[in-house]
Scaffold this active site. Structure first.
Site, PDB file in Angstrom:
ATOM      1  N   GLN A  98     -23.168 -86.040 -35.773  1.00 55.41           N
ATOM      2  CA  GLN A  98     -24.172 -85.496 -34.858  1.00 55.41           C
ATOM      3  C   GLN A  98     -24.860 -86.680 -34.179  1.00 55.41           C
ATOM      4  O   GLN A  98     -25.613 -87.411 -34.804  1.00 55.41           O
ATOM      5  CB  GLN A  98     -25.186 -84.635 -35.602  1.00 55.41           C
ATOM      6  CG  GLN A  98     -26.158 -83.937 -34.662  1.00 55.41           C
ATOM      7  CD  GLN A  98     -27.262 -83.219 -35.414  1.00 55.41           C
ATOM      8  OE1 GLN A  98     -28.178 -83.847 -35.928  1.00 55.41           O
ATOM      9  NE2 GLN A  98     -27.175 -81.899 -35.477  1.00 55.41           N
ATOM     10  N   TYR A 168     -35.244 -82.436 -29.309  1.00 54.72           N
ATOM     11  CA  TYR A 168     -34.833 -83.829 -29.238  1.00 54.72           C
ATOM     12  C   TYR A 168     -34.763 -84.230 -27.755  1.00 54.72           C
ATOM     13  O   TYR A 168     -35.034 -83.423 -26.879  1.00 54.72           O
ATOM     14  CB  TYR A 168     -33.488 -84.015 -29.947  1.00 54.72           C
ATOM     15  CG  TYR A 168     -33.591 -84.051 -31.462  1.00 54.72           C
ATOM     16  CD1 TYR A 168     -34.286 -83.063 -32.160  1.00 54.72           C
ATOM     17  CD2 TYR A 168     -33.002 -85.065 -32.196  1.00 54.72           C
ATOM     18  CE1 TYR A 168     -34.391 -83.091 -33.534  1.00 54.72           C
ATOM     19  CE2 TYR A 168     -33.093 -85.096 -33.581  1.00 54.72           C
ATOM     20  CZ  TYR A 168     -33.783 -84.116 -34.254  1.00 54.72           C
ATOM     21  OH  TYR A 168     -33.887 -84.150 -35.616  1.00 54.72           O
ATOM     22  N   ARG A 345     -27.677 -74.012 -45.288  1.00 56.04           N
ATOM     23  CA  ARG A 345     -28.293 -73.821 -46.599  1.00 56.04           C
ATOM     24  C   ARG A 345     -27.340 -73.233 -47.629  1.00 56.04           C
ATOM     25  O   ARG A 345     -27.386 -73.595 -48.806  1.00 56.04           O
ATOM     26  CB  ARG A 345     -29.529 -72.925 -46.449  1.00 56.04           C
ATOM     27  CG  ARG A 345     -30.709 -73.598 -45.790  1.00 56.04           C
ATOM     28  CD  ARG A 345     -31.751 -72.584 -45.355  1.00 56.04           C
ATOM     29  NE  ARG A 345     -31.281 -71.746 -44.270  1.00 56.04           N
ATOM     30  CZ  ARG A 345     -31.978 -70.776 -43.706  1.00 56.04           C
ATOM     31  NH1 ARG A 345     -33.188 -70.490 -44.169  1.00 56.04           N
ATOM     32  NH2 ARG A 345     -31.486 -70.070 -42.702  1.00 56.04           N
TER      33      ARG A 345
END
Length: 391
Positions: A98, A168, A345
């Site tokens: 990423q 971001y 998760r």
């Protein structure tokens, strides 16, 4: 119906199946270098059957780190990144990096470098002012994306995921409330999207078909002035028309303004406060601080309805993200026309979940979406109920 466990192509890369370990910040690089602990973290889901595991978060420049422990991709980190890629490949999985610039999500005080964003703004993270990126900054940062992409490809990474969400840097230009510029980078969406499109084009031109290039984009930021679903869809259509990307991973929420919009479920305010420095800890426990971590009800595949709008409007491959925990949900994603499913998760809790679902040993994961994993990003991201055992 497409089989989620069958091999598939992501651009020029062959994946053993259509499951993706989504980027979840690892907290295992205390000195900004690849560690054995980081490798073990990604070996667990690789051994557990995922098609692609994603390393997060890899900064393209020092001021683009979220904080000082983050890896900056460069010549001094290339060897460690190559060691990580080799280890994942030996388990039969592919590896993504990423790649991004944190922009206003960067902690300038921690980094020791001034943070930059689309427009000048106060930072709740560093208690400093974030500066508006100059033309020189944007040229330098675009080149930094290109250089980082080349290092990662040379290190053996299969996929480059460009971070265009969560407030971001590239996302901060897209959000009308964060981008108040009056120059060619501000105003209508086609102008606010120039930087992200410029980065995608430059990276693709640099790496060609040596790696897949994808982007994480937003279905909605969840705050006034952020990227809305309509903005996100129009932006995705621009990216598709440009033709530089192999897939989009559809995400949501803002690390700066509304993180729980991404996660849903319980908001672990007390655990987060305990993990913060004293001043921030105090602020987290005030009514304002508690309001920052809003609670949204959890439901399986909570982004599906919004993502279906993107699926109907786009022809390019899409990755469905957001609370995917059950085999039936993965199969529904395939029936809906999504090419890949991304899980976060659920794989923190059970890194071998994909293998167990594929083998018929389980039909759903054990994650209860308590979100107590979120505050562990400062001490090594993990499910509090599970400890990594690489052996």
């Amino acid at each position: 119906m497409t089989d989620v466990f069958a091999a598939a192509d992501l651009g020029p890369v062959r994946l053993r199946n259509r499951t993706v370990k989504a980027a979840t910040f690892e907290g295992r690089t205390p000195h900004g270098q690849v560690t054995d602990e980081l490798i073990d973290y990604h070996l667990a889901p690789a051994r557990g059957g995922v098609g692609l595991t994603t390393v997060a978060y890899l900064a393209v420049a020092p001021e683009g780190r979220t904080h000082r422990e983050v890896i900056v991709v460069g010549e001094d980190t290339r060897a460690g990144l190559a060691r990580l890629a080799d280890a994942v490949h030996q388990e039969g999985a592919a590896i993504a990096g990423q790649v991004g610039h944190a922009g206003p999500v960067a902690n300038g005080r921690s980094n020791g470098v001034r943070a930059v964003a689309a427009s000048r703004m106060p930072s709740p993270l560093s208690m400093q002012l974030v500066g508006a990126a100059t033309e020189r900054d944007l040229t330098r940062i675009t080149r930094a994306y290109v250089a980082a992409a080349r290092v990662l490809v040379d290190a053996g990474f299969d996929v480059l995921e460009l971070h265009m969400a969560h407030s971001y840097l590239l996302s901060s230009f897209l959000a009308p409330g964060l981008n108040r510029r009056a120059d060619r980078w501000g105003g209508p969406l086609v102008s606010r999207a120039k930087l992200a499109r410029q980065v995608a084009r430059a990276v693709r031109e640099e790496v060609g078909d040596a790696a897949a290039v994808t982007a994480k984009t937003s279905l909605g930021d969840g705050f006034r002035g952020g990227v809305t679903t309509d903005i996100g869809l129009e932006f995705a259509q621009l990216l598709e028309a440009d033709g530089h990307l192999d897939a989009l991973q559809l995400s949501g929420g803002s690390s700066l303004m509304n993180p729980m919009y991404l996660f849903r479920g319980e908001a672990p305010v007390n655990e987060f406060a305990d993990a913060m420095p004293p001043l921030v800890r105090w602020g987290m426990r005030t009514p304002v601080g508690r309001g920052f971590l809003k609670e949204y009800p959890f439901e399986e595949a909570y982004f599906r309805d919004k993502a279906l709008r993107f699926r109907d409007a786009l022809s390019m491959p899409l990755m469905l993200l957001g609370g995917i925990n059950r085999l039936a949900t993965m199969q529904q994603a395939m029936a809906d026309g999504f090419e890949y499913v991304a899980m976060g998760r659920a794989l923190l809790r059970e890194p071998d979940l994909v293998q167990r679902l594929r083998d018929g040993a389980a039909t759903e994961g054990a994650c209860i979406h308590c979100n107590r994993c979120m505050p562990t990003i400062y001490s090594g991201t993990r499910c509090p109920e599970w400890v990594v055992d690489p052996l």
